[in-house]
Design an enzyme around this catalytic site. Sequence first.
Site, mmCIF file in Angstrom:
data_model
loop_
_atom_site.group_PDB
_atom_site.id
_atom_site.type_symbol
_atom_site.label_atom_id
_atom_site.label_comp_id
_atom_site.label_asym_id
_atom_site.label_seq_id
_atom_site.Cartn_x
_atom_site.Cartn_y
_atom_site.Cartn_z
ATOM 1 N N HIS A 194 -22.676 10.958 12.401
ATOM 2 C CA HIS A 194 -23.266 11.936 13.323
ATOM 3 C C HIS A 194 -22.532 11.948 14.656
ATOM 4 O O HIS A 194 -22.301 12.998 15.235
ATOM 5 C CB HIS A 194 -24.735 11.615 13.569
ATOM 6 C CG HIS A 194 -25.636 12.226 12.553
ATOM 7 N ND1 HIS A 194 -25.381 13.449 12.002
ATOM 8 C CD2 HIS A 194 -26.773 11.786 11.983
ATOM 9 C CE1 HIS A 194 -26.320 13.729 11.134
ATOM 10 N NE2 HIS A 194 -27.186 12.734 11.100
ATOM 11 N N GLU A 436 -15.195 22.276 -6.047
ATOM 12 C CA GLU A 436 -15.032 20.957 -5.427
ATOM 13 C C GLU A 436 -15.205 19.831 -6.440
ATOM 14 O O GLU A 436 -15.178 18.663 -6.090
ATOM 15 C CB GLU A 436 -15.973 20.788 -4.231
ATOM 16 C CG GLU A 436 -17.409 21.166 -4.480
ATOM 17 C CD GLU A 436 -18.275 21.138 -3.216
ATOM 18 O OE1 GLU A 436 -17.836 20.650 -2.176
ATOM 19 O OE2 GLU A 436 -19.420 21.606 -3.307
ATOM 20 N N ASP A 460 -14.491 17.281 -1.044
ATOM 21 C CA ASP A 460 -15.025 16.691 -2.271
ATOM 22 C C ASP A 460 -14.011 16.750 -3.404
ATOM 23 O O ASP A 460 -13.905 15.814 -4.189
ATOM 24 C CB ASP A 460 -16.312 17.408 -2.686
ATOM 25 C CG ASP A 460 -17.503 16.885 -1.902
ATOM 26 O OD1 ASP A 460 -17.610 15.660 -1.744
ATOM 27 O OD2 ASP A 460 -18.312 17.706 -1.430
ATOM 28 N N CYS A 507 -12.276 25.909 2.317
ATOM 29 C CA CYS A 507 -13.151 25.625 3.467
ATOM 30 C C CYS A 507 -13.260 24.137 3.752
ATOM 31 O O CYS A 507 -14.017 23.719 4.615
ATOM 32 C CB CYS A 507 -14.531 26.243 3.264
ATOM 33 S SG CYS A 507 -15.423 25.523 1.878
HETATM 34 C C1 PEP Z 1 -15.882 20.220 0.934
HETATM 35 O O1 PEP Z 1 -16.328 19.426 0.104
HETATM 36 O O2 PEP Z 1 -14.672 20.403 1.132
HETATM 37 C C2 PEP Z 1 -16.802 21.003 1.786
HETATM 38 C C3 PEP Z 1 -16.365 21.957 2.567
HETATM 39 O O3 PEP Z 1 -18.102 20.663 1.747
HETATM 40 P P1 PEP Z 1 -18.722 19.391 2.508
HETATM 41 O O4 PEP Z 1 -17.678 18.788 3.380
HETATM 42 O O5 PEP Z 1 -19.888 19.909 3.260
HETATM 43 O O6 PEP Z 1 -19.108 18.495 1.349
HETATM 44 MG MG MG Z 2 -18.417 19.477 -0.445
#
Ligand code: PEP
Ligand code: MG
Length: 618
Positions: A194, A436, A460, A507
């Site tokens: 956090h 992912e 991920d 993303c």
């Molecule tokens: C990812 O896994 O790349 C993603 C964008 O999701 P998070 O980081 O929220 O798991």
């Molecule tokens: Mg993810």
Amino acid sequence: MTAPNEEIYHGIPASPGIIIGVTKSFARNQDPIVPDIVDDPELEVQTFRSAIAHIKGALENMTTSVLQKHGREFARIFDAQAMIAADDVWNKNIERRIMNERLCAEYLYDDEARKVIAKLEESQDSYLKERIQDIHAVTSRLVAQMRGEKHITMKNLKDATVVVARYLLPGDILAMSFGRNLGFATGVGGPTSHAALMAKSLGIPAVIGLGDVPEAIPSGADVIVDGYNGHFILNPSANTIKKYRGIKKAQLELKRQLAELKAKPAVTRDGVRIAIKANIELPNEVSKVLSAGATGIGLFRTEYLFLTRSDFPTFDEQYEAYSLVLRKMGDKPVVIRTFDMGGDKFPGMRGSLFESNPFLGWRAIRFCLDRPAVFKVQLKALLKASRCGRLEILIPMISNYEELIATKKIIEECRAELEAENVRLPKRIPIGIMLEVPSAVMIAEHLAPEVDFFSIGTNDLIQYTVAVDRDHEMLSRLYQSFHPAVLSLIKASVKAANRYRKPVAVCGEMAADPLAAVLLIGLGVNELSASFQMTGILKKIVRSITYSGARRIASRALAMKTHAEIESYLKNEIARVFPDITTVIQFSRRSQDTPLRQNVKAPTGIESPTSGERSSNG
Ligand code: PEP
Ligand code: MG
């Protein structure tokens, strides 16, 4: 007198930026409080009551000012503390114990706090565990108040102060956001803690994971925090200060150049348009997304709406948040991801389930499909909010075909139920999935016809491909974004999407790495979505390269055998072919020569392969 030697420590770069400043040491007292006997218990009770009233008032004021500056989600942190301070049962118990045991209030309060914390520590519920920090925060306020000590707050720090501490609580970091030119260095914390996420979101440069170093440094020492590279420099030499001043100056110049790109499109020199969007965690980040010049929101992680609460938000609360973001973004697309609870995110939301391997557990779409009542509230809030802007729905953690079909069916049910209530909805609301999980990429040819877009979640995808926990402190060297297997999976995703003419976004954090951005574009990705701080940088990259050049680079990289070979090729080749972006790369990319967590100690008895020594100059 000779100047002290310069000492360079390497930690985790938690939030980018440079602060050349002076330390303010911040230590929370961890020692047990001595049980002083009081002569007049009634007077002690009176003093305790007024201390509590004072603390409650201070926390309520903090809640209001944070609410105005950062919005409701962050304000909840102080609200939760104000609620603890106002807990009548707890406070009456303390008063009773003062009268019976004739001991000082701060000892008894701390004693009760320790009992509650011991219980909470046994809990598997992350929401409850976070309350431990709140109880510590309130207790330390109470102790200071009873002793007539000034409560140390991060709210009124002087310009160019670097807070050094073992750890900081979210509330401390929020309080720092009221100052100017501040940074911090802490002993503990991971890159997705956090503290790190808040520092990034609030733009406070930070280096974390520095072990015992920060708490041993007194206030008033000269230091530099280099949040780009994770360097923490104590007693910097005149030369080092000069070097960092130069970097800050160049950084300002780059900022000015990037600001000029805001309204310009992200088109390569040979005319290929790439969408540059922003990821957000909180609805109030929208204004920053807009002023950064992003063409939309590529990922709104909805689970961060539920910071500091143990229940699910109601339909109205969710509708308000989603519609607010959509309305503010106007005609720009907004990709909102359905809950990705579990794994590293709010496991407590799923009850007291214990999982030995949460990343492979009951998370995201698996949880939502098993709890359709919860899922449908979110989907209906999303669908209804879609009337306020250009919504696209993104489903996380799809690992097979059936999950996608089941999800689409639930979305249709929600649509039918809303329409039966005479809620008119747009005919087409694009639905995409996150790629992912490697199994999803491997069946991407089957998934592509069923969706409107793919969004590759590299955070991920990498961890599941190379079997390395994305937050593992000792294995970060194996968590490789340029692993040839990762590149092949991205290539396969693009191939499947192209076959059905569906766009592909990235993303995950990989999109925020300039070298990777060139590679991803070369691999055929149409959209990059990263934090709004990266928007200008990504635009500059797109506008400086040619699509054909990026494709050539990607195709060479695809033939290579190792992460190291690919990374070094990208570094050299991009600098050679697109020299315009070398400064951008310098300022926005963590130096890969610095292991991510040099100062983190391995568990006792195990030599950490990355536990580095400090280096000393001078
Ligand atoms: C990812 O896994 O790349 C993603 C964008 O999701 P998070 O980081 O929220 O798991
Ligand atoms: Mg993810």
